[in-house]
Design a protein around this motif. Structure first.
Motif, PDB file in Angstrom:
ATOM      1  N   VAL A   1      40.961  51.960  55.801  1.00 53.10           N
ATOM      2  CA  VAL A   1      41.728  51.708  54.279  1.00 53.10           C
ATOM      3  C   VAL A   1      40.847  51.214  53.501  1.00 53.10           C
ATOM      4  CG1 VAL A   1      43.496  51.985  52.579  1.00 53.10           C
ATOM      5  CG2 VAL A   1      43.493  53.200  54.920  1.00 53.10           C
ATOM      6  N   VAL A   2      40.042  51.477  51.916  1.00 57.12           N
ATOM      7  CA  VAL A   2      39.133  50.902  50.785  1.00 57.12           C
ATOM      8  C   VAL A   2      40.482  50.493  50.012  1.00 57.12           C
ATOM      9  CG1 VAL A   2      37.611  50.014  49.647  1.00 57.12           C
ATOM     10  CG2 VAL A   2      37.399  51.055  51.954  1.00 57.12           C
ATOM     11  N   VAL A   3      41.465  49.290  49.211  1.00 56.00           N
ATOM     12  CA  VAL A   3      41.987  49.480  48.704  1.00 56.00           C
ATOM     13  C   VAL A   3      40.674  48.125  47.535  1.00 56.00           C
ATOM     14  CG1 VAL A   3      44.250  48.474  47.265  1.00 56.00           C
ATOM     15  CG2 VAL A   3      43.637  50.059  49.766  1.00 56.00           C
ATOM     16  N   ARG A   4      41.175  48.174  46.122  1.00 57.35           N
ATOM     17  CA  ARG A   4      40.938  47.627  45.603  1.00 57.35           C
ATOM     18  C   ARG A   4      41.614  46.906  44.760  1.00 57.35           C
ATOM     19  NH1 ARG A   4      36.444  51.144  46.714  1.00 57.35           N
ATOM     20  NH2 ARG A   4      34.228  50.020  46.871  1.00 57.35           N
ATOM     21  N   HIS A   5      41.797  45.904  43.846  1.00 51.58           N
ATOM     22  CA  HIS A   5      42.479  45.323  42.616  1.00 51.58           C
ATOM     23  C   HIS A   5      42.130  44.610  41.431  1.00 51.58           C
ATOM     24  CE1 HIS A   5      46.363  44.516  45.642  1.00 51.58           C
ATOM     25  NE2 HIS A   5      46.241  45.784  45.556  1.00 51.58           N
ATOM     26  N   THR A   6      42.028  45.148  40.551  1.00 51.09           N
ATOM     27  CA  THR A   6      41.112  44.660  39.000  1.00 51.09           C
ATOM     28  C   THR A   6      42.358  44.237  38.238  1.00 51.09           C
ATOM     29  OG1 THR A   6      40.071  46.363  39.410  1.00 51.09           O
ATOM     30  CG2 THR A   6      39.227  46.031  37.567  1.00 51.09           C
ATOM     31  N   LEU A   7      41.755  42.839  38.321  1.00 49.35           N
ATOM     32  CA  LEU A   7      42.260  42.436  36.887  1.00 49.35           C
ATOM     33  C   LEU A   7      42.061  41.810  35.891  1.00 49.35           C
ATOM     34  CD1 LEU A   7      44.814  40.091  36.447  1.00 49.35           C
ATOM     35  CD2 LEU A   7      43.195  37.900  37.495  1.00 49.35           C
ATOM     36  N   LYS A   8      42.274  42.299  34.725  1.00 49.27           N
ATOM     37  CA  LYS A   8      41.434  42.803  33.483  1.00 49.27           C
ATOM     38  C   LYS A   8      42.300  41.754  31.944  1.00 49.27           C
ATOM     39  CE  LYS A   8      39.469  47.031  33.979  1.00 49.27           C
ATOM     40  NZ  LYS A   8      39.008  48.614  32.898  1.00 49.27           N
ATOM     41  N   TYR A   9      42.289  41.177  31.255  1.00 49.35           N
ATOM     42  CA  TYR A   9      42.871  40.554  30.310  1.00 49.35           C
ATOM     43  C   TYR A   9      42.584  41.059  28.920  1.00 49.35           C
ATOM     44  CZ  TYR A   9      45.391  37.349  27.199  1.00 49.35           C
ATOM     45  OH  TYR A   9      45.867  36.313  26.487  1.00 49.35           O
ATOM     46  N   ASP A  10      43.718  41.771  28.286  1.00 47.96           N
ATOM     47  CA  ASP A  10      43.914  42.320  26.630  1.00 47.96           C
ATOM     48  C   ASP A  10      43.757  41.212  25.777  1.00 47.96           C
ATOM     49  OD1 ASP A  10      44.224  43.700  24.125  1.00 47.96           O
ATOM     50  OD2 ASP A  10      44.990  45.203  25.510  1.00 47.96           O
ATOM     51  N   ARG A  11      42.997  40.446  25.218  1.00 42.55           N
ATOM     52  CA  ARG A  11      43.099  39.562  23.995  1.00 42.55           C
ATOM     53  C   ARG A  11      44.008  39.834  22.777  1.00 42.55           C
ATOM     54  NH1 ARG A  11      39.315  35.227  24.966  1.00 42.55           N
ATOM     55  NH2 ARG A  11      39.742  34.207  22.832  1.00 42.55           N
ATOM     56  N   ILE A  12      43.387  41.394  22.488  1.00 41.84           N
ATOM     57  CA  ILE A  12      44.415  41.221  21.520  1.00 41.84           C
ATOM     58  C   ILE A  12      45.719  42.191  21.776  1.00 41.84           C
ATOM     59  CG2 ILE A  12      45.155  43.691  19.641  1.00 41.84           C
ATOM     60  CD1 ILE A  12      41.754  43.817  19.909  1.00 41.84           C
ATOM     61  N   ARG A  13      46.815  42.307  22.707  1.00 41.16           N
ATOM     62  CA  ARG A  13      48.080  42.380  23.455  1.00 41.16           C
ATOM     63  C   ARG A  13      48.340  41.261  24.227  1.00 41.16           C
ATOM     64  NH1 ARG A  13      48.958  47.939  25.520  1.00 41.16           N
ATOM     65  NH2 ARG A  13      48.192  46.300  27.375  1.00 41.16           N
ATOM     66  N   LYS A  14      47.318  40.016  24.459  1.00 41.31           N
ATOM     67  CA  LYS A  14      47.712  39.078  25.018  1.00 41.31           C
ATOM     68  C   LYS A  14      48.365  38.993  26.524  1.00 41.31           C
ATOM     69  CE  LYS A  14      47.605  36.129  21.080  1.00 41.31           C
ATOM     70  NZ  LYS A  14      47.229  35.279  21.030  1.00 41.31           N
ATOM     71  N   LEU A  15      48.542  40.408  27.051  1.00 43.72           N
ATOM     72  CA  LEU A  15      48.276  40.665  28.268  1.00 43.72           C
ATOM     73  C   LEU A  15      47.157  40.816  29.503  1.00 43.72           C
ATOM     74  CD1 LEU A  15      50.611  43.488  27.346  1.00 43.72           C
ATOM     75  CD2 LEU A  15      51.603  41.375  28.111  1.00 43.72           C
ATOM     76  N   TYR A  16      47.681  40.476  30.696  1.00 44.34           N
ATOM     77  CA  TYR A  16      47.205  40.871  31.809  1.00 44.34           C
ATOM     78  C   TYR A  16      47.014  41.522  32.687  1.00 44.34           C
ATOM     79  CZ  TYR A  16      46.472  36.262  31.045  1.00 44.34           C
ATOM     80  OH  TYR A  16      45.497  34.722  30.738  1.00 44.34           O
ATOM     81  N   SER A  17      46.491  43.086  32.860  1.00 43.35           N
ATOM     82  CA  SER A  17      46.763  44.242  33.601  1.00 43.35           C
ATOM     83  C   SER A  17      45.805  44.382  34.773  1.00 43.35           C
ATOM     84  CB  SER A  17      46.764  45.407  33.079  1.00 43.35           C
ATOM     85  OG  SER A  17      44.975  45.756  33.176  1.00 43.35           O
ATOM     86  N   VAL A  18      46.914  44.592  36.679  1.00 44.09           N
ATOM     87  CA  VAL A  18      45.695  44.380  37.774  1.00 44.09           C
ATOM     88  C   VAL A  18      45.953  46.365  37.893  1.00 44.09           C
ATOM     89  CG1 VAL A  18      46.537  43.670  40.208  1.00 44.09           C
ATOM     90  CG2 VAL A  18      47.099  42.067  37.953  1.00 44.09           C
ATOM     91  N   SER A  19      45.085  46.751  38.365  1.00 46.64           N
ATOM     92  CA  SER A  19      45.235  47.866  39.164  1.00 46.64           C
ATOM     93  C   SER A  19      44.847  48.138  39.971  1.00 46.64           C
ATOM     94  CB  SER A  19      44.777  48.222  38.309  1.00 46.64           C
ATOM     95  OG  SER A  19      43.405  47.857  37.619  1.00 46.64           O
TER      96      SER A  19
END
Length: 174
Positions: free
Chosen positions: A74-92
């Motif tokens: 199994v290959v699992v990818r986690h991606t971290l992004k920052y939304d500067r407008i909403r000031k939120l970090y998201s992990v998918s």
């Protein structure tokens, strides 16, 4: 060119807290990557550059007199992004689930660096009384930037690293 974090920053990213067990339906895998974020990476994330960790998880059946057999991969990818407008970090997580939002970078980094109960293989398809083991590795994916940013953020070329392979034994019933 692949570098380890110890080559670049004097510390080495590695997998820890590896656990694998079976519930009533499947083999579940838990693990954590430690020493995987640098200050430069955090600054780039804050600037809006997505960062992706890829986890490679394999399940092997140990066999006498024959090479061990890979049962699942199994290959699992986690991606971290920052939304500067909403000031939120998201992990998918690359399994189609909705990204999880965090207000604090530390919480997002923790979610990014952990495998939490990844389903690997149906327990009913495993042979009772046999020995199985997990073989895991994590890799920080190479970051692609627009041409004009590559000159400004030259340090991201140092981000191409991966952990060593780690083995964890399992015993599935008797």
């Amino acid at each position: 060119l692949t570098l380890t974090l110890s080559d670049v920053f004097g510390r080495e990213a590695r997998l820890t807290d590896i656990r694998g067990f079976s519930d009533t339906r499947q083999v579940l895998v838990y693990a954590k990557v430690t020493n995987c974020f640098t200050k430069e990476m955090e600054q780039a994330i804050f600037a809006g550059i997505p960062t992706t960790f890829t986890f490679f998880v394999n399940l092997y059946e140990e066999r006498d007199f024959w090479p061990d057999r890979r049962v699942a991969a199994v290959v699992v990818r986690h991606t971290l992004k920052y939304d500067r407008i909403r000031k939120l970090y998201s992990v998918s997580v690359g399994d189609g689930k909705e990204p999880v939002a965090f207000q604090e970078l530390e919480a997002a980094k923790l979610a990014m660096a952990e495998l939490n109960g990844v389903g690997l293989y149906p327990v009913g398809d495993l042979k009772r009384g046999r020995t199985y083991y997990l073989k895991l590795k994590a890799k920080l994916e190479e970051i692609r930037l627009p041409m004009r940013l590559e000159y400004i953020l030259f340090f991201v070329s140092l981000w191409d690293f991966e952990t060593d392979w780690h083995l964890h034994r399992l015993s599935i019933g008797s």
